[in-house]
Design an enzyme around this catalytic site. Sequence first.
Site, PDB file in Angstrom:
ATOM      1  N   TYR A   1       0.795  -1.351  -0.067  1.00  0.00           N
ATOM      2  CA  TYR A   1      -0.260  -0.212   0.124  1.00  0.00           C
ATOM      3  C   TYR A   1       1.080   1.298   0.208  1.00  0.00           C
ATOM      4  CZ  TYR A   1      -2.929   3.508   1.594  1.00  0.00           C
ATOM      5  OH  TYR A   1      -3.883   4.977   2.578  1.00  0.00           O
TER       6      TYR A   1
HETATM    7  N1  LIG Z   1      -8.824   6.728   6.125  1.00  0.00           N
HETATM    8  C1  LIG Z   1      -7.035   6.806   6.631  1.00  0.00           C
HETATM    9  O1  LIG Z   1      -6.500   6.345   7.717  1.00  0.00           O
HETATM   10  C2  LIG Z   1      -6.510   6.708   5.266  1.00  0.00           C
HETATM   11  C3  LIG Z   1      -4.987   7.202   5.985  1.00  0.00           C
HETATM   12  C4  LIG Z   1      -4.226   7.989   4.761  1.00  0.00           C
HETATM   13  C5  LIG Z   1      -4.726   7.518   3.573  1.00  0.00           C
HETATM   14  N2  LIG Z   1      -5.872   7.594   3.394  1.00  0.00           N
HETATM   15  C6  LIG Z   1      -6.540   7.215   1.658  1.00  0.00           C
HETATM   16  O2  LIG Z   1      -7.950   7.927   1.408  1.00  0.00           O
HETATM   17  C7  LIG Z   1      -8.337   7.839   0.760  1.00  0.00           C
HETATM   18  C8  LIG Z   1     -10.025   7.365   0.809  1.00  0.00           C
HETATM   19  O3  LIG Z   1      -9.995   6.613   1.319  1.00  0.00           O
HETATM   20  P1  LIG Z   1     -11.017   6.481   3.453  1.00  0.00           P
HETATM   21  O4  LIG Z   1     -10.312   6.288   4.141  1.00  0.00           O
HETATM   22  O5  LIG Z   1     -12.316   7.570   2.857  1.00  0.00           O
HETATM   23  O6  LIG Z   1     -12.299   5.184   2.868  1.00  0.00           O
HETATM   24  P2  LIG Z   1     -13.117   4.181   3.122  1.00  0.00           P
HETATM   25  O7  LIG Z   1     -14.315   5.129   3.882  1.00  0.00           O
HETATM   26  O8  LIG Z   1     -12.948   2.946   2.623  1.00  0.00           O
HETATM   27  O9  LIG Z   1     -13.257   5.113   1.019  1.00  0.00           O
HETATM   28  C9  LIG Z   1     -13.108   4.246  -0.471  1.00  0.00           C
HETATM   29  C10 LIG Z   1     -14.240   5.431  -0.717  1.00  0.00           C
HETATM   30  O10 LIG Z   1     -13.090   4.549  -2.105  1.00  0.00           O
HETATM   31  C11 LIG Z   1     -14.229   3.787  -3.231  1.00  0.00           C
HETATM   32  N3  LIG Z   1     -13.495   2.896  -3.805  1.00  0.00           N
HETATM   33  C12 LIG Z   1     -13.096   1.511  -2.815  1.00  0.00           C
HETATM   34  N4  LIG Z   1     -12.428   0.460  -4.085  1.00  0.00           N
HETATM   35  C13 LIG Z   1     -12.895   1.608  -5.129  1.00  0.00           C
HETATM   36  C14 LIG Z   1     -12.467   0.837  -6.448  1.00  0.00           C
HETATM   37  N5  LIG Z   1     -12.116  -0.369  -6.906  1.00  0.00           N
HETATM   38  N6  LIG Z   1     -13.257   1.670  -7.718  1.00  0.00           N
HETATM   39  C15 LIG Z   1     -13.831   2.730  -6.994  1.00  0.00           C
HETATM   40  N7  LIG Z   1     -13.874   3.388  -5.812  1.00  0.00           N
HETATM   41  C16 LIG Z   1     -13.534   2.751  -5.173  1.00  0.00           C
HETATM   42  C17 LIG Z   1     -15.108   3.674  -2.234  1.00  0.00           C
HETATM   43  O11 LIG Z   1     -16.688   3.232  -2.885  1.00  0.00           O
HETATM   44  P3  LIG Z   1     -17.421   2.282  -3.072  1.00  0.00           P
HETATM   45  O12 LIG Z   1     -18.268   3.043  -1.440  1.00  0.00           O
HETATM   46  O13 LIG Z   1     -18.424   2.676  -3.324  1.00  0.00           O
HETATM   47  O14 LIG Z   1     -17.423   1.006  -2.646  1.00  0.00           O
HETATM   48  C18 LIG Z   1     -15.208   4.895  -1.193  1.00  0.00           C
HETATM   49  O15 LIG Z   1     -15.663   5.950  -2.045  1.00  0.00           O
HETATM   50  C19 LIG Z   1      -7.955   6.304  -0.286  1.00  0.00           C
HETATM   51  O16 LIG Z   1      -6.786   6.578  -1.461  1.00  0.00           O
HETATM   52  C20 LIG Z   1      -6.876   6.447   1.334  1.00  0.00           C
HETATM   53  O17 LIG Z   1      -5.854   5.230   0.535  1.00  0.00           O
HETATM   54  C21 LIG Z   1      -6.583   6.963   4.043  1.00  0.00           C
END
Ligand SMILES: NC(=O)c1ccc[n+]([C@@H]2O[C@H](COP(=O)([O-])OP(=O)(O)OC[C@H]3O[C@@H](n4cnc5c(N)ncnc54)[C@H](OP(=O)(O)O)[C@@H]3O)[C@@H](O)[C@H]2O)c1
Length: 251
Positions: A156
Amino acid sequence: MTRKIAIITGGSRGIGRAIALRLAKSGIDSILTYKTSQVQAGDVVNQIESLGARAVAVPLDVATRDSYMSFAAVARTALEKIGATNFDFLVNNAGIGLSQPFAETTEEQFDEMTHIHFKSVFFLSQTLLPLINDGGHIINISTGTSRFVLPGYSIYASLKTAVEGLTRYMAKELGPRKIRVNVVAPGATETEFRGGFIRNNPQFKKMMEANIALGRVGQADDIAGVVNALLSDDCYWVNGQRIEASGGQVL
Ligand SMILES: NC(=O)c1ccc[n+]([C@@H]2O[C@H](COP(=O)([O-])OP(=O)(O)OC[C@H]3O[C@@H](n4cnc5c(N)ncnc54)[C@H](OP(=O)(O)O)[C@@H]3O)[C@@H](O)[C@H]2O)c1
């Protein structure tokens, strides 16, 4: 003044959802994508409309490279629906988490993560280039774990590090069109990421908080505020940079 339009991948939940709502408060319209959460995406559209902005939700699986051209065609139609031919901001946000020791990571996991976290940022951005207005802005969402090491995040975090390198190349090569490209790197943020791992594991959350200077994990709104600020004209001179939004995690 013409209204600005953003495309936000993964806008149905978590950070993407918060970004879409924050931008709506700034008068920016959105095309937000979802993979499975159609109902939640519809709710986000309704909330954006109640804030006086316009939004369309469109399905997109970023893991499927073949779908990018058809997504571009759908985006074109969605833009027409809100009275535009081009858009201004692309936020490459969609993603999934994987915590798997380096020694046990399979090729299948490697390929899936590579498609979602790197190939999609590269080729979706490339596919959408003709639709982005000159003077636009692309924000790639990375992670704090590209700077500090959290065991289990080898694939990742490596892919997010690749995105950060790509960001600098995109910023350089898109400079002649005055398109800025930056990274926002969230630290531990309480969303549905990895099945709501932070929210559902108080011990893990405590461990994260102990390493964050401001003493708590992030909320999606903390990240959305940074993206909104970066997209504003006040930050015009920031280009090709990685901005970490982690409350000071592992300093
Ligand atoms: N949360 C953390 O601690 C954290 C920290 C650092 C970076 N990030 C980054 O922030 C970003 C958003 O994460 P989040 O925390 O908001 O996660 P989240 O709450 O799990 O939301 C993920 C989003 O991505 C969509 N998604 C997942 N797989 C997909 C695919 N194959 N094609 C298209 N859409 C997809 C989901 O759509 P559906 O709901 O429709 O499936 C959802 O809208 C990511 O890039 C993650 O790596 C998160």
